[in-house]
Design a protein around this motif. Structure first.
Motif, PDB file in Angstrom:
ATOM      1  N   SER A 169       0.839  -1.194   0.000  1.00 32.55           N
ATOM      2  CA  SER A 169       0.000   0.000   0.000  1.00 32.55           C
ATOM      3  C   SER A 169       0.877   1.247   0.000  1.00 32.55           C
ATOM      4  O   SER A 169       1.932   1.288   0.634  1.00 32.55           O
ATOM      5  CB  SER A 169      -0.925  -0.004   1.207  1.00 32.55           C
ATOM      6  OG  SER A 169      -0.182  -0.057   2.399  1.00 32.55           O
ATOM      7  N   THR A 170       0.434   2.268  -0.714  1.00 27.45           N
ATOM      8  CA  THR A 170       1.218   3.482  -0.846  1.00 27.45           C
ATOM      9  C   THR A 170       1.057   4.387   0.373  1.00 27.45           C
ATOM     10  O   THR A 170       0.229   4.140   1.257  1.00 27.45           O
ATOM     11  CB  THR A 170       0.812   4.236  -2.113  1.00 27.45           C
ATOM     12  OG1 THR A 170      -0.590   4.537  -2.038  1.00 27.45           O
ATOM     13  CG2 THR A 170       1.074   3.392  -3.348  1.00 27.45           C
ATOM     14  N   TYR A 171       1.815   5.449   0.404  1.00 27.03           N
ATOM     15  CA  TYR A 171       1.885   6.331   1.573  1.00 27.03           C
ATOM     16  C   TYR A 171       0.513   6.828   2.012  1.00 27.03           C
ATOM     17  O   TYR A 171       0.194   6.836   3.204  1.00 27.03           O
ATOM     18  CB  TYR A 171       2.796   7.532   1.239  1.00 27.03           C
ATOM     19  CG  TYR A 171       2.962   8.502   2.378  1.00 27.03           C
ATOM     20  CD1 TYR A 171       3.864   8.250   3.406  1.00 27.03           C
ATOM     21  CD2 TYR A 171       2.222   9.677   2.434  1.00 27.03           C
ATOM     22  CE1 TYR A 171       4.024   9.136   4.451  1.00 27.03           C
ATOM     23  CE2 TYR A 171       2.365  10.560   3.467  1.00 27.03           C
ATOM     24  CZ  TYR A 171       3.273  10.299   4.476  1.00 27.03           C
ATOM     25  OH  TYR A 171       3.414  11.176   5.518  1.00 27.03           O
ATOM     26  N   PHE A 172      -0.322   7.241   1.062  1.00 25.09           N
ATOM     27  CA  PHE A 172      -1.624   7.799   1.401  1.00 25.09           C
ATOM     28  C   PHE A 172      -2.744   6.755   1.393  1.00 25.09           C
ATOM     29  O   PHE A 172      -3.893   7.076   1.662  1.00 25.09           O
ATOM     30  CB  PHE A 172      -1.984   8.929   0.427  1.00 25.09           C
ATOM     31  CG  PHE A 172      -1.150  10.167   0.612  1.00 25.09           C
ATOM     32  CD1 PHE A 172      -1.317  10.976   1.727  1.00 25.09           C
ATOM     33  CD2 PHE A 172      -0.197  10.516  -0.316  1.00 25.09           C
ATOM     34  CE1 PHE A 172      -0.551  12.116   1.901  1.00 25.09           C
ATOM     35  CE2 PHE A 172       0.575  11.652  -0.158  1.00 25.09           C
ATOM     36  CZ  PHE A 172       0.396  12.464   0.966  1.00 25.09           C
ATOM     37  N   ASP A 173      -2.419   5.521   1.050  1.00 22.44           N
ATOM     38  CA  ASP A 173      -3.444   4.495   0.896  1.00 22.44           C
ATOM     39  C   ASP A 173      -3.589   3.683   2.183  1.00 22.44           C
ATOM     40  O   ASP A 173      -3.301   2.486   2.219  1.00 22.44           O
ATOM     41  CB  ASP A 173      -3.092   3.586  -0.288  1.00 22.44           C
ATOM     42  CG  ASP A 173      -4.223   2.643  -0.648  1.00 22.44           C
ATOM     43  OD1 ASP A 173      -5.340   2.833  -0.128  1.00 22.44           O
ATOM     44  OD2 ASP A 173      -3.995   1.718  -1.434  1.00 22.44           O
TER      45      ASP A 173
END
Length: 321
Positions: free
Chosen positions: A260-264
């Motif tokens: 998962s990405t930083y904002f996800d």
């Protein structure tokens, strides 16, 4: 859509949270056994508390009821709700007894009757399923499932197998295909119940697999839940359900990895897998379709668990009918 939640325990809070915060549902009631806890839960999420199920149904007339009760106390309440005809979403396990499972399904007929195998809705699992369906792994050859942490004591000596490793049965069949036979080793070494188990499984597609499930470990360990699937063209590994997916092509030392990405934040939130399931469930219910994960999947996992028990008790490989 008017929704009532039956159960005021720990995971039941996620039921209340989800349906109270959606724009397309209204949480009208929380029904529980303990007045103080039920009242507190209902007040937290803006619903009306009930300790009488019949009264709740008569007054609130919900269009969907979700059920989250202690694992070994599902049958009576679920049967009563099935007989009302109201659409149902129940937590796993369906029940512990196969005869009870058959009664529930027979009584429900073709009415909307769903079970929450929420692991299917984890981002790594959905990506893994897409890779398999696209043929990226080639012919599937073997699969492994490992899952376990601290004990969740219950009345049944097979609590770990039936209430927790049901996810393993469901996930292996979801990703690889139907299981055709099991050979089991169970131990009650620590506290009298069969808290750790190891299975060898055959699949109908002639792949093989293993399951290791335990209540004698710790959820603090990395990869406390791990799925590995190998095919003729590649291998994938799911780490801790929501944490990561790795994929490797045969002969290629470069590994692909999803995380998962930083904002996800949503994609790495285990409870969010339930939110995703509810999205799909409500879409099906409004369309007049059957649920995306029917309660029959709960009966199937229970049948595999009972075959496991038979294998352990007889010392024989047991075929699944």
């Amino acid at each position: 859509m008017r929704v009532a939640v039956v159960g005021a325990g720990g995971w039941g809070e996620h039921h209340a949270r989800i349906f109270s915060r959606r724009e397309d549902t209204e949480l009208v009631a929380v029904c529980g056994r303990t007045p103080a806890r039920t009242r507190a839960r209902a007040e937290r999420y803006g619903a009306t508390p009930y300790t009488d199920l019949d009264e709740m149904l008569r007054v609130e007339r919900p269009e969907l009821v979700t059920v989250c009760l202690p694992n070994e106390d599902h049958y009576d309440v679920t049967l009563k709700l099935v007989r009302t005809g109201v659409p149902l979403l129940v937590e796993k396990p369906l029940v512990f007894d196969l005869t009870e499972a058959d009664t529930l399904l027979d009584e429900a007929g073709d009415r909307f009757f769903a079970i929450n195998f929420n692991h299917r809705y984890a981002e790594p699992v959905q990506r893994a399923k897409a890779l398999i369906d696209a043929g990226e792994l080639g012919d599937l050859i073997f699969a492994t499932w490992r899952f376990g942490g601290e004990a969740n004591h219950g009345r049944s000596p097979h609590a770990n197998l039936i209430e927790t490793q049901c996810h393993g049965f469901d996930m292996l069949e979801h990703l690889v295909g139907p299981i055709s036979a099991v050979s089991a080793h169970l131990t009650d070494k620590t506290y009298g119940a069969f808290s750790t188990l190891a299975l060898a499984v055959d699949f109908e597609n002639r792949a093989v697999g293993t399951m290791l499930g335990t209540y004698d470990s710790s959820y603090a360990y990395p990869d406390t839940q791990r799925i590995e699937i190998n095919g003729t063209k590649g291998r994938l590994v799911i780490h801790d359900t929501v944490r990561a997916l790795t994929f490797s092509k045969a002969g290629d030392p470069v590994e692909q990895r999803w995380h998962s990405t930083y904002f996800d934040d949503e994609a790495r939130n285990f409870a969010g897998t339930f939110d995703r399931h509810v999205d799909a469930l409500l879409t099906a219910l409004r369309a007049g379709d059957q649920p995306p994960v029917h309660a029959r999947a709960g009966r199937r996992a229970l049948a595999l668990a009972h075959a496991t028990i038979e294998s352990h008790e007889t010392g024989r490989r047991v075929s699944i009918t």
